[in-house]
Design a protein around this motif. Structure first.
Motif, mmCIF file in Angstrom:
data_model
loop_
_atom_site.group_PDB
_atom_site.id
_atom_site.type_symbol
_atom_site.label_atom_id
_atom_site.label_comp_id
_atom_site.label_asym_id
_atom_site.label_seq_id
_atom_site.Cartn_x
_atom_site.Cartn_y
_atom_site.Cartn_z
ATOM 1 N N LEU A 79 0.776 -1.250 -0.506
ATOM 2 C CA LEU A 79 0.243 0.109 0.040
ATOM 3 C C LEU A 79 0.885 1.130 0.050
ATOM 4 N N ALA A 80 1.495 1.497 0.588
ATOM 5 C CA ALA A 80 3.056 2.166 0.527
ATOM 6 C C ALA A 80 3.540 2.444 -0.582
ATOM 7 N N ARG A 81 4.042 1.725 -1.427
ATOM 8 C CA ARG A 81 4.515 1.547 -2.931
ATOM 9 C C ARG A 81 3.035 2.160 -3.639
ATOM 10 N N MET A 82 2.240 1.762 -3.455
ATOM 11 C CA MET A 82 0.906 2.686 -4.221
ATOM 12 C C MET A 82 0.326 3.935 -3.649
ATOM 13 N N ALA A 83 0.706 4.322 -3.003
ATOM 14 C CA ALA A 83 0.696 5.745 -2.479
ATOM 15 C C ALA A 83 1.759 6.854 -2.594
ATOM 16 N N ARG A 84 2.787 6.146 -3.803
ATOM 17 C CA ARG A 84 4.209 6.723 -4.234
ATOM 18 C C ARG A 84 4.764 6.697 -3.109
ATOM 19 N N TYR A 85 4.891 6.104 -2.182
ATOM 20 C CA TYR A 85 5.588 6.374 -1.041
ATOM 21 C C TYR A 85 7.549 5.583 -1.680
ATOM 22 N N GLU A 86 8.392 6.289 -0.762
ATOM 23 C CA GLU A 86 9.666 5.314 -0.668
ATOM 24 C C GLU A 86 9.903 4.425 0.531
ATOM 25 N N VAL A 87 9.871 3.356 0.991
ATOM 26 C CA VAL A 87 9.569 2.660 1.426
ATOM 27 C C VAL A 87 10.522 1.397 1.871
ATOM 28 N N VAL A 88 10.971 2.111 3.079
ATOM 29 C CA VAL A 88 12.597 1.553 4.116
ATOM 30 C C VAL A 88 12.088 0.527 5.217
ATOM 31 N N LEU A 89 12.601 -0.688 4.184
ATOM 32 C CA LEU A 89 12.055 -1.835 5.058
ATOM 33 C C LEU A 89 13.035 -2.770 5.870
ATOM 34 N N LEU A 90 12.606 -2.727 6.810
ATOM 35 C CA LEU A 90 13.924 -3.181 8.091
ATOM 36 C C LEU A 90 13.302 -4.653 8.577
ATOM 37 N N ASP A 91 13.892 -5.337 8.880
ATOM 38 C CA ASP A 91 13.866 -7.200 9.354
ATOM 39 C C ASP A 91 15.075 -7.809 9.319
ATOM 40 N N LYS A 92 14.808 -8.458 10.663
ATOM 41 C CA LYS A 92 15.969 -9.571 11.232
ATOM 42 C C LYS A 92 16.249 -10.748 10.440
ATOM 43 N N ASN A 93 15.143 -10.799 9.249
ATOM 44 C CA ASN A 93 14.940 -12.051 8.631
ATOM 45 C C ASN A 93 15.750 -11.535 7.919
#
Ligand SMILES: Nc1ncnc2c1ncn2[C@@H]1O[C@H](COP(=O)(O)OP(=O)(O)O)[C@@H](O)[C@H]1O
Ligand SMILES: [Mg+2]
Length: 391
Positions: free
Chosen positions: A18-32
């Motif tokens: 959804l963030a991508r559909m809103a044209r946001y820049e998505v910074v994803l954090l995950d330990k995996n």
């Protein structure tokens, strides 16, 4: 807008999509190292937000808002502290979440404000549903048909070390609605209908939900009343099973859920992540039309060898990162870990249409082409045990 999303599993896929559909820049954090949502993000950081505070702080210093997509209590607490210190909006309501993540606490709240719920055992007949209070994603949900099964499941569920909720089985349909609220004053988004596999895992989300105007009104009233009581600022979903013409609330979750937000987005254009960002940045409730214009079917499939199976969403957990395709086989969008030549893959398929019949027609076409292209020979679409009992 740079948005940090912490957690890249099922909830993270929803948030990143959804963030991508809103044209946001998505910074994803995950330990995996290979979370499901990896390829939906513009930037990925493999980091443990609890054990690596310095690195986390540095990454978060570059974003405008943070949306948690994890149910890990330690991580949620750590993220709240980072956001306070960095002065960035934390798109989460810790108080509402602490109640909604316990079915025992939620049920007490429902009783206090007169929300219709399934009757609690032993004030009901068999079959009964048994579920651990603090789990989600249908983990540990059991259907007991008699005293013998009840005792057996009690023993099994006790091993999870959680309180057990035992209540009347309500046949459904199963409906879900999201509320977005500011200091308890909320609005309801379009209602979705959920279908389940054998283990009560959600395999399919449908819009529009089939319901009478009375059910729709009662559901909305319950949802808004709960949001008010919680003093909710943020998002919550309310799940009900309809029985005797009454929507009985089985649970709430004060967090961005998975599956339903994408279905609502395709049905109505309402982007829940964008609404949440606006809510927290403006400090007031954004405008939301409550109507859905298109019919939608969002459904998960697993292909293994020459088998095609409709599966619950937890089958996606632990798979390789999903790719997003548009227009494949007549579907609007497909999220899948398929790579050419693969005989073991999963896909979430989103199909929209002018009416439920039109969606059904497109779904048949999509499946027939899939079966032909991949030389599939067997199809199964498992249902919950009680639905199978009654046919
Ligand atoms: N009282 C009930 N009657 C019928 N089905 C139920 C009932 N409670 C739970 N279920 C089924 O089990 C699923 C999971 O239960 P739920 O209460 O939503 O827990 P969670 O999603 O947190 O695991 C529901 O979506 C529904 O299909
Ligand atoms: Mg649920």
């Amino acid at each position: 807008m740079r948005i940090a999303i912490v957690g890249g599993q099922l909830q993270g896929v929803e948030a990143a999509y959804l963030a991508r559909m809103a044209r946001y820049e998505v910074v994803l954090l995950d330990k995996n190292p290979t979370p499901l949502a990896l390829k939906l993000a513009s930037e990925f950081h493999r980091v443990d937000v609890v054990r690596e505070p310095e690195r986390t702080r540095k990454i978060l210093s570059t974003v405008a808002v943070l949306l948690p997509a994890t149910e890990n209590a330690e991580a949620l607490q750590a993220l709240a502290e980072y956001c306070t210190r960095a002065g960035i909006p934390y798109l989460h309501d810790a108080h509402a979440y602490s109640i909604s993540s316990s079915k025992v606490k939620s049920n007490l709240l429902f009783a206090r404000i007169g929300i219709p719920t399934p009757r609690a055992w032993p004030n009901c007949q068999f079959p009964v549903i048994m579920k651990p209070s603090g789990q989600s994603g249908s983990k540990g949900v059991k259907l007991a048909r008699n005293n013998h099964e009840l005792r057996q499941f009690q023993k099994e569920l006790m091993l999870l070390g959680d309180e057990i909720v035992t209540e009347e089985f309500v046949s459904g349909p199963s409906l879900s609605v999201e509320v977005i609220a500011h200091e308890g004053e909320g609005i309801c988004l379009p209602v979705t209908q959920l279908l389940f596999d054998r283990a009560y895992d959600c395999k399919r989300v449908v819009v529009p939900a089939q319901m009478t105007p009375e059910v729709a009104q009662s559901l909305t009233e319950s949802a808004l009343k709960i949001a008010r009581k919680l003093g909710l600022t943020g998002i919550m979903d309310v799940e009900v099973m309809v029985g005797e013409g009454i929507p009985k609330v089985i649970e709430i979750d004060a967090r961005l859920p998975s599956q339903t937000p994408i279905a609502v987005y395709h049905a109505s254009g309402i982007n829940m992540v964008e609404k949440l960002v606006r809510l927290f940045c403006q400090g007031s409730l954004p405008e939301c039309p409550a109507t859905a214009n298109l019919a939608v079917n969002l459904e998960h499939f697993k292909i293994a060898g020459d088998h095609l199976e409709v599966v619950g969403e937890t089958c996606l957990a632990g798979r390789l990162p999903l790719n997003l395709f548009t227009g494949l086989g007549g579907a609007d969008q497909v999220l899948t870990d398929y790579v050419p030549g693969s005989r073991d893959w999963v896909a979430t398929v989103i199909i929209t249409g002018s009416s439920p019949a039109n969606v059904e027609e497109k779904r048949d076409k999509f499946l027939n082409q899939l079966i032909r292209d991949h030389k599939l020979r067997y199809f199964s679409d498992p249902k919950p045990p009680v639905e199978e009992m009654v046919g």
